[in-house]
Design a protein around this motif. Structure first.
Motif, mmCIF file in Angstrom:
data_model
loop_
_atom_site.group_PDB
_atom_site.id
_atom_site.type_symbol
_atom_site.label_atom_id
_atom_site.label_comp_id
_atom_site.label_asym_id
_atom_site.label_seq_id
_atom_site.Cartn_x
_atom_site.Cartn_y
_atom_site.Cartn_z
ATOM 1 N N VAL A 181 0.046 1.222 -10.438
ATOM 2 C CA VAL A 181 1.388 0.568 -10.887
ATOM 3 C C VAL A 181 1.902 1.484 -11.940
ATOM 4 O O VAL A 181 1.160 1.584 -13.119
ATOM 5 C CB VAL A 181 1.247 -0.666 -11.350
ATOM 6 N N THR A 211 8.262 -2.335 -14.535
ATOM 7 C CA THR A 211 6.919 -2.156 -13.714
ATOM 8 C C THR A 211 7.449 -2.124 -12.287
ATOM 9 O O THR A 211 7.917 -3.044 -11.891
ATOM 10 C CB THR A 211 6.220 -3.242 -14.225
ATOM 11 N N TYR A 212 6.489 -0.980 -11.573
ATOM 12 C CA TYR A 212 6.716 -0.848 -10.438
ATOM 13 C C TYR A 212 5.544 -0.151 -9.620
ATOM 14 O O TYR A 212 4.686 0.513 -10.430
ATOM 15 C CB TYR A 212 8.014 -0.318 -9.603
ATOM 16 N N GLU A 213 5.439 -0.384 -8.384
ATOM 17 C CA GLU A 213 4.344 0.235 -7.656
ATOM 18 C C GLU A 213 4.839 1.692 -7.367
ATOM 19 O O GLU A 213 5.698 1.766 -6.827
ATOM 20 C CB GLU A 213 3.819 -0.593 -6.403
ATOM 21 N N HIS A 218 4.123 1.740 -15.396
ATOM 22 C CA HIS A 218 4.602 0.886 -16.610
ATOM 23 C C HIS A 218 5.568 1.603 -17.608
ATOM 24 O O HIS A 218 4.944 2.511 -18.185
ATOM 25 C CB HIS A 218 3.560 0.256 -17.279
ATOM 26 N N GLU A 260 1.066 5.389 -15.889
ATOM 27 C CA GLU A 260 0.619 4.812 -14.388
ATOM 28 C C GLU A 260 -0.936 4.173 -14.585
ATOM 29 O O GLU A 260 -1.743 4.903 -15.132
ATOM 30 C CB GLU A 260 0.579 5.783 -13.467
ATOM 31 N N CYS A 267 -4.299 1.175 -10.632
ATOM 32 C CA CYS A 267 -3.966 0.615 -9.171
ATOM 33 C C CYS A 267 -2.576 0.995 -8.890
ATOM 34 O O CYS A 267 -2.207 0.509 -7.667
ATOM 35 C CB CYS A 267 -3.652 -1.132 -9.508
ATOM 36 N N GLY A 291 11.529 -5.550 -11.244
ATOM 37 C CA GLY A 291 10.477 -5.371 -12.206
ATOM 38 C C GLY A 291 10.708 -5.263 -13.573
ATOM 39 O O GLY A 291 9.972 -5.074 -14.535
#
Length: 169
Positions: A70, A165-167, A72, A65, A68, A130
Protein backbone atom coordinates in the motif's frame (compact mmCIF):
# COMPACT_ATOMS: atom_id res chain seq x y z
CA UNK A 1 4.84 19.11 8.90
CA UNK A 2 7.38 16.59 10.12
CA UNK A 3 8.66 14.16 7.53
CA UNK A 4 7.62 16.26 4.58
CA UNK A 5 10.19 17.19 1.95
CA UNK A 6 10.93 20.85 1.22
CA UNK A 7 10.26 20.34 -2.47
CA UNK A 8 7.64 18.24 -4.22
CA UNK A 9 8.79 14.88 -5.57
CA UNK A 10 5.97 14.49 -8.08
CA UNK A 11 2.46 15.43 -9.16
CA UNK A 12 -0.85 13.81 -8.25
CA UNK A 13 -2.64 14.33 -11.58
CA UNK A 14 -5.85 12.56 -10.54
CA UNK A 15 -5.73 14.36 -7.20
CA UNK A 16 -5.67 17.69 -9.04
CA UNK A 17 -9.10 17.02 -10.56
CA UNK A 18 -10.51 15.63 -7.31
CA UNK A 19 -9.21 18.55 -5.21
CA UNK A 20 -10.28 21.19 -7.74
CA UNK A 21 -13.86 19.85 -7.74
CA UNK A 22 -13.89 19.54 -3.94
CA UNK A 23 -12.54 23.07 -3.38
CA UNK A 24 -15.03 24.58 -5.86
CA UNK A 25 -17.91 22.91 -4.03
CA UNK A 26 -16.52 23.85 -0.60
CA UNK A 27 -15.85 27.50 -1.47
CA UNK A 28 -19.40 27.87 -2.76
CA UNK A 29 -20.79 26.61 0.57
CA UNK A 30 -19.22 29.60 2.35
CA UNK A 31 -22.05 31.24 4.31
CA UNK A 32 -20.59 34.74 3.72
CA UNK A 33 -21.31 34.67 -0.04
CA UNK A 34 -24.02 37.03 -1.25
CA UNK A 35 -27.14 35.50 -2.76
CA UNK A 36 -26.55 34.37 -6.37
CA UNK A 37 -22.77 34.85 -5.89
CA UNK A 38 -20.53 31.97 -6.91
CA UNK A 39 -16.81 31.37 -6.83
CA UNK A 40 -15.76 30.08 -10.23
CA UNK A 41 -12.62 28.23 -11.28
CA UNK A 42 -10.26 30.59 -13.12
CA UNK A 43 -13.10 32.74 -14.46
CA UNK A 44 -13.34 36.41 -13.47
CA UNK A 45 -15.36 39.31 -14.83
CA UNK A 46 -13.51 42.26 -16.37
CA UNK A 47 -14.12 44.51 -13.36
CA UNK A 48 -15.46 42.27 -10.61
CA UNK A 49 -15.95 38.72 -9.42
CA UNK A 50 -14.52 35.99 -7.25
CA UNK A 51 -12.61 32.99 -8.57
CA UNK A 52 -10.02 30.49 -7.46
CA UNK A 53 -7.03 29.09 -9.22
CA UNK A 54 -4.68 26.21 -8.48
CA UNK A 55 -1.10 27.33 -7.96
CA UNK A 56 0.95 24.34 -9.13
CA UNK A 57 -1.52 21.47 -9.31
CA UNK A 58 -1.57 18.69 -6.71
CA UNK A 59 1.94 17.96 -5.47
CA UNK A 60 3.40 14.86 -3.81
CA UNK A 61 5.86 15.64 -1.01
CA UNK A 62 6.56 12.15 0.29
CA UNK A 63 5.62 8.57 -0.42
CA UNK A 64 6.22 5.24 1.28
CA UNK A 65 5.12 1.79 0.28
CA UNK A 66 4.34 -0.47 3.22
CA UNK A 67 5.00 -4.23 3.38
CA UNK A 68 1.44 -4.98 2.25
CA UNK A 69 1.94 -3.10 -1.02
CA UNK A 70 0.00 0.00 0.00
CA UNK A 71 1.39 3.39 -1.05
CA UNK A 72 1.08 6.28 1.42
CA UNK A 73 1.58 9.74 -0.07
CA UNK A 74 1.59 13.12 1.66
CA UNK A 75 0.40 15.77 -0.79
CA UNK A 76 -0.48 19.44 -1.06
CA UNK A 77 -2.85 21.37 -3.28
CA UNK A 78 -1.86 25.05 -3.18
CA UNK A 79 -4.44 27.47 -4.57
CA UNK A 80 -5.62 31.02 -4.15
CA UNK A 81 -8.91 32.86 -4.15
CA UNK A 82 -8.99 36.05 -6.25
CA UNK A 83 -11.48 38.82 -5.50
CA UNK A 84 -11.60 41.46 -8.25
CA UNK A 85 -13.04 44.89 -7.58
CA UNK A 86 -13.06 48.19 -9.45
CA UNK A 87 -13.41 50.47 -6.43
CA UNK A 88 -10.72 52.86 -5.27
CA UNK A 89 -12.53 53.58 -2.01
CA UNK A 90 -10.75 52.49 1.17
CA UNK A 91 -14.00 51.19 2.70
CA UNK A 92 -14.57 48.83 -0.26
CA UNK A 93 -10.97 47.60 -0.10
CA UNK A 94 -11.28 46.91 3.64
CA UNK A 95 -14.55 45.09 2.95
CA UNK A 96 -12.86 42.86 0.34
CA UNK A 97 -9.98 42.11 2.70
CA UNK A 98 -12.40 41.26 5.53
CA UNK A 99 -14.38 38.98 3.19
CA UNK A 100 -11.21 37.10 2.20
CA UNK A 101 -9.94 36.89 5.78
CA UNK A 102 -13.28 35.49 6.96
CA UNK A 103 -13.38 33.04 4.05
CA UNK A 104 -9.85 31.94 5.00
CA UNK A 105 -10.79 31.43 8.65
CA UNK A 106 -13.92 29.49 7.69
CA UNK A 107 -12.23 27.15 5.20
CA UNK A 108 -9.47 26.45 7.77
CA UNK A 109 -12.22 25.45 10.26
CA UNK A 110 -11.65 28.44 12.55
CA UNK A 111 -14.68 30.20 14.08
CA UNK A 112 -15.84 33.26 12.14
CA UNK A 113 -18.57 35.88 12.64
CA UNK A 114 -20.87 36.19 9.61
CA UNK A 115 -23.90 38.47 9.74
CA UNK A 116 -23.53 38.82 13.49
CA UNK A 117 -23.38 35.13 14.40
CA UNK A 118 -20.47 32.77 14.91
CA UNK A 119 -20.14 29.86 12.53
CA UNK A 120 -17.46 27.39 11.52
CA UNK A 121 -16.91 24.64 8.98
CA UNK A 122 -17.60 21.36 10.80
CA UNK A 123 -15.69 18.98 8.53
CA UNK A 124 -13.58 18.99 5.41
CA UNK A 125 -15.24 17.43 2.36
CA UNK A 126 -14.73 13.75 1.76
CA UNK A 127 -12.55 12.99 -1.24
CA UNK A 128 -12.62 9.95 -3.52
CA UNK A 129 -10.00 7.34 -4.42
CA UNK A 130 -8.17 7.09 -1.08
CA UNK A 131 -7.56 10.80 -0.55
CA UNK A 132 -8.26 12.48 2.80
CA UNK A 133 -7.89 16.18 3.64
CA UNK A 134 -5.85 16.56 6.83
CA UNK A 135 -5.60 20.32 7.04
CA UNK A 136 -6.15 23.56 5.14
CA UNK A 137 -3.84 26.48 5.91
CA UNK A 138 -3.87 30.08 4.76
CA UNK A 139 -1.60 33.07 4.39
CA UNK A 140 -2.67 36.69 4.76
CA UNK A 141 -4.77 38.16 1.98
CA UNK A 142 -3.29 41.05 0.04
CA UNK A 143 -4.07 43.37 -2.86
CA UNK A 144 -2.12 43.45 -6.08
CA UNK A 145 -1.18 46.74 -7.74
CA UNK A 146 -4.36 48.30 -9.20
CA UNK A 147 -4.60 48.55 -12.99
CA UNK A 148 -4.84 51.97 -14.64
CA UNK A 149 -8.61 51.46 -14.92
CA UNK A 150 -8.81 51.11 -11.12
CA UNK A 151 -9.51 47.35 -11.23
CA UNK A 152 -7.67 45.56 -8.45
CA UNK A 153 -7.27 41.87 -7.61
CA UNK A 154 -7.04 40.72 -4.00
CA UNK A 155 -5.51 37.30 -3.27
CA UNK A 156 -5.99 34.78 -0.48
CA UNK A 157 -3.34 32.01 -0.69
CA UNK A 158 -4.49 28.62 0.68
CA UNK A 159 -2.94 25.16 0.87
CA UNK A 160 -4.78 21.85 1.27
CA UNK A 161 -2.65 19.17 2.90
CA UNK A 162 -3.96 15.70 2.17
CA UNK A 163 -2.96 12.05 2.21
CA UNK A 164 -3.40 9.66 -0.68
CA UNK A 165 -3.41 5.95 0.09
CA UNK A 166 -3.73 3.28 -2.61
CA UNK A 167 -2.78 -0.30 -3.34
CA UNK A 168 0.24 -0.78 -5.58
CA UNK A 169 -0.49 -3.34 -8.30
Amino acid sequence: MAGIADKPIGKDATGYEILTDAMKALLNQYPGLYENETIKFEELGKESGIAFSADNGALIYSEKEDVCGVMHQVCQYPFYVVYRTASDKERQKLSVQKFLDNLGKWICREPVIINGSETRLNAFPELSQGRVIKRITRDNSYGLEPQESGVQDWLLPLTVRYENTYEVI
